[in-house]
Design a protein around this motif. Structure first.
Motif, PDB file in Angstrom:
ATOM      1  N   PRO A  54       0.797  -1.227   0.000  1.00  9.06           N
ATOM      2  CA  PRO A  54       0.000   0.000   0.000  1.00  9.06           C
ATOM      3  C   PRO A  54       0.828   1.273   0.000  1.00  9.06           C
ATOM      4  CG  PRO A  54      -0.929  -1.605   1.520  1.00  9.06           C
ATOM      5  CD  PRO A  54       0.374  -2.162   1.046  1.00  9.06           C
ATOM      6  N   THR A  55       1.894   1.318   0.798  1.00  6.24           N
ATOM      7  CA  THR A  55       2.700   2.539   0.859  1.00  6.24           C
ATOM      8  C   THR A  55       3.323   2.853  -0.487  1.00  6.24           C
ATOM      9  OG1 THR A  55       3.183   2.123   3.198  1.00  6.24           O
ATOM     10  CG2 THR A  55       4.621   3.661   2.033  1.00  6.24           C
ATOM     11  N   LEU A  56       3.860   1.845  -1.159  1.00  7.73           N
ATOM     12  CA  LEU A  56       4.448   2.060  -2.476  1.00  7.73           C
ATOM     13  C   LEU A  56       3.386   2.475  -3.492  1.00  7.73           C
ATOM     14  CD1 LEU A  56       7.026  -0.871  -2.801  1.00  7.73           C
ATOM     15  CD2 LEU A  56       7.481   1.531  -2.280  1.00  7.73           C
ATOM     16  N   LEU A  57       2.198   1.860  -3.423  1.00 11.76           N
ATOM     17  CA  LEU A  57       1.131   2.226  -4.357  1.00 11.76           C
ATOM     18  C   LEU A  57       0.698   3.673  -4.138  1.00 11.76           C
ATOM     19  CD1 LEU A  57      -1.005  -1.056  -4.307  1.00 11.76           C
ATOM     20  CD2 LEU A  57       0.499  -0.261  -6.134  1.00 11.76           C
ATOM     21  N   ARG A  58       0.598   4.094  -2.890  1.00 12.13           N
ATOM     22  CA  ARG A  58       0.271   5.503  -2.615  1.00 12.13           C
ATOM     23  C   ARG A  58       1.361   6.427  -3.158  1.00 12.13           C
ATOM     24  NH1 ARG A  58      -1.332   3.210   2.415  1.00 12.13           N
ATOM     25  NH2 ARG A  58      -3.604   3.251   2.669  1.00 12.13           N
ATOM     26  N   ASN A  59       2.607   6.021  -2.958  1.00 11.38           N
ATOM     27  CA  ASN A  59       3.720   6.807  -3.466  1.00 11.38           C
ATOM     28  C   ASN A  59       3.655   6.926  -4.980  1.00 11.38           C
ATOM     29  OD1 ASN A  59       6.167   8.163  -3.613  1.00 11.38           O
ATOM     30  ND2 ASN A  59       7.169   6.833  -2.143  1.00 11.38           N
ATOM     31  N   MET A  60       3.303   5.826  -5.644  1.00 11.19           N
ATOM     32  CA  MET A  60       3.182   5.805  -7.099  1.00 11.19           C
ATOM     33  C   MET A  60       2.108   6.780  -7.570  1.00 11.19           C
ATOM     34  SD  MET A  60       2.030   2.502  -9.379  1.00 11.19           S
ATOM     35  CE  MET A  60       0.353   2.552  -8.709  1.00 11.19           C
ATOM     36  N   VAL A  61       0.903   6.718  -6.968  1.00  7.28           N
ATOM     37  CA  VAL A  61      -0.196   7.607  -7.358  1.00  7.28           C
ATOM     38  C   VAL A  61       0.142   9.056  -7.021  1.00  7.28           C
ATOM     39  CG1 VAL A  61      -2.640   8.118  -7.021  1.00  7.28           C
ATOM     40  CG2 VAL A  61      -1.864   5.741  -7.093  1.00  7.28           C
TER      41      VAL A  61
END
Length: 462
Positions: A354-361
């Motif tokens: 989740p943290t990486l996905l948030r960072n990506m968005v």
């Protein structure tokens, strides 16, 4: 002396020697088995023929008389075949048959069994011949008369001799061919190994463009060379990327570090003023924050690209995560004078961190808000499920990026001319690409006509 020693140590030499030993052993074993089986078959056939003829002559003697047996033997002795006949009287003198002299060891004579003899045959009209070998059987007829019936075995002995000679010749030929094969294969292998070693030495010396030789033969050396060359290509790419990153870090971080130093130097020279100090320190703090963010981005990219075990992927509700991100960025979009339009399908889940996905968005949204100003004044965040993929996209209606520049956007520290006036380090899309790759997805950057579209496809999970 060095080349033969290397030759003997090669795997090709050892394998060829092993195959030679196995082949010779199997060949000799097969020939010996065939020879032994054939000899036993001949012996059984001879013994059967002798027993049959002995029984027939014995019945003649019982039913008729000795003269009838002598007459039969006389007629049969005229045939030039391998049969041996002899009748002797009580004194051992020959009285009928085709044998002038018989030589055998009485110890070899067993009751009702064949035994080897040597004999001199009487050929009709030609006199005596040289001694021959035969298998024979002896029977006592009565009145001291003895009957010997046998078969000549010279042909069988000659056949055995031919087999032995063939075995010796085969061993010599196989050994010669094996020696030639060992030398040829080993030298061929040594040439390829030497070529690989020479290329490896040049690569170690620093020539990273050097590759292992391949001759398109499709053998194991070619397949190994292809795999190693692919690995060297990847190493060369990573090395080039590292050099580029190092140069970009030196270039892009030198300016903010210099500004921080200059501001701090001004503070040391200016007279102290308690009220103005915080205002004068604020720009230096902003520069430091930007430097820290840049290094954090580099560390994140390195951690993701190295597939670190700490980056654990779990089932993540991407729809819920994007709704949270849209809610978070809505005030920032309003401050930038843009409308954030969220078109997010429900129930789309992926396997991710989740943290990486948030960072990506967040990186995609930051870019869209920075460079998406236009008459449309909107940014679109969308998510849909299609063919087992989660299709996530962020679109702006700004000026976009030319086609030849779009391919460079995911490189580290790459910034277009229009972005030079805005804060940033040129690592946002590099981080997005690394995160997407770690999640097994694909990133596509397109011209939205008008605007710019970043589209990500990720595998969905149930």
């Amino acid at each position: 002396m060095r080349t033969p020693t290397r030759l003997f140590r090669t795997t090709a030499f050892k394998l060829t020697l092993l195959y030679l030993g196995v082949t010779v052993a199997l060949s000799l074993g097969l020939i010996a088995y065939i020879s032994s089986t054939t000899a036993d078959l001949f012996d059984r056939q001879l013994e059967t023929a002798i027993n049959q003829e002995m029984a027939e002559l014995g019945r003649q003697y019982q039913n008729q008389n000795l003269f009838k047996v002598m007459d039969t033997i006389g007629r049969r002795s005229m045939s030039p075949d391998a049969s041996v006949y002899l009748i002797t009287d009580f004194s051992g003198n020959p009285i009928a048959g085709n044998v002038s002299e018989l030589i055998y060891d009485p110890a070899d004579v067993a009751e009702n069994a064949t035994f080897p003899v040597r004999y001199i045959r009487i050929s009709p009209g030609e006199g005596e011949e040289s001694a021959h070998r035969a298998l024979a059987k002896l029977s006592v007829l009565g009145g001291g008369y003895r009957l010997l019936v046998g078969r000549d075995v010279e042909d069988r002995i000659e056949f055995s001799t031919i087999i032995r000679h063939a075995i010796r010749a085969a061993v010599v030929v196989v050994a010669a061919l094996a020696l030639f094969s060992i030398v040829f294969l080993s030298r061929s292998v040594l040439r390829k190994v030497d070529a690989v070693a020479a290329s490896s030495r040049q690569i170690i010396a620093g020539d990273l463009s050097r590759r292992l030789p391949a001759d398109a033969s499709g053998d194991e050396f070619d397949r190994l060379a292809e795999s190693v060359n692919a690995m060297l290509d990847e190493i060369n790419r990573l090395h080039s990327g590292l050099q580029e990153v190092s140069q970009n870090i030196a270039h892009d971080l030198k300016t903010p570090l210099t500004r921080v130093r200059n501001r701090l130097e001004e503070l040391t020279r200016a007279p102290p003023s308690e009220g103005a100090l915080p205002d004068r320190l604020a720009p230096a703090l902003e520069e430091c924050d930007q430097l820290i963010a840049t290094f954090e981005a580099l560390l994140t990219i390195a951690r993701v690209e190295s597939n670190a075990a700490a980056v654990e992927l779990t089932r993540t509700d991407l729809s819920h995560l994007l709704n949270d991100m849209a809610e978070f960025y809505e005030p920032a979009a309003e401050d930038a004078g843009l409308e954030l339009r969220a078109k997010i399908a429900d129930g789309v889940a992926v396997c991710g961190e989740p943290t990486l996905l948030r960072n990506m968005v967040a990186n995609l949204m930051d870019n869209a808000l920075k460079y998406g100003a236009s008459d449309e004044a909107a940014v679109v965040l969308s998510l849909r499920a299609e063919g087992g993929k989660a299709i996530l996209s962020v679109r702006d209606f700004g000026p976009g990026v030319e086609g030849h520049d779009r391919a460079r956007l995911t490189d580290r520290f790459v910034r277009m001319d229009a972005a030079r006036s805005k804060p940033g380090a040129g690592l946002g899309l590099s981080m997005v690409k690394a995160i997407v790759g770690h999640h097994g997805g694909r990133l596509a950057l397109r011209d939205a006509a008008p605007g710019f579209l970043a589209e990500i496809s990720l595998p969905t999970v149930s």
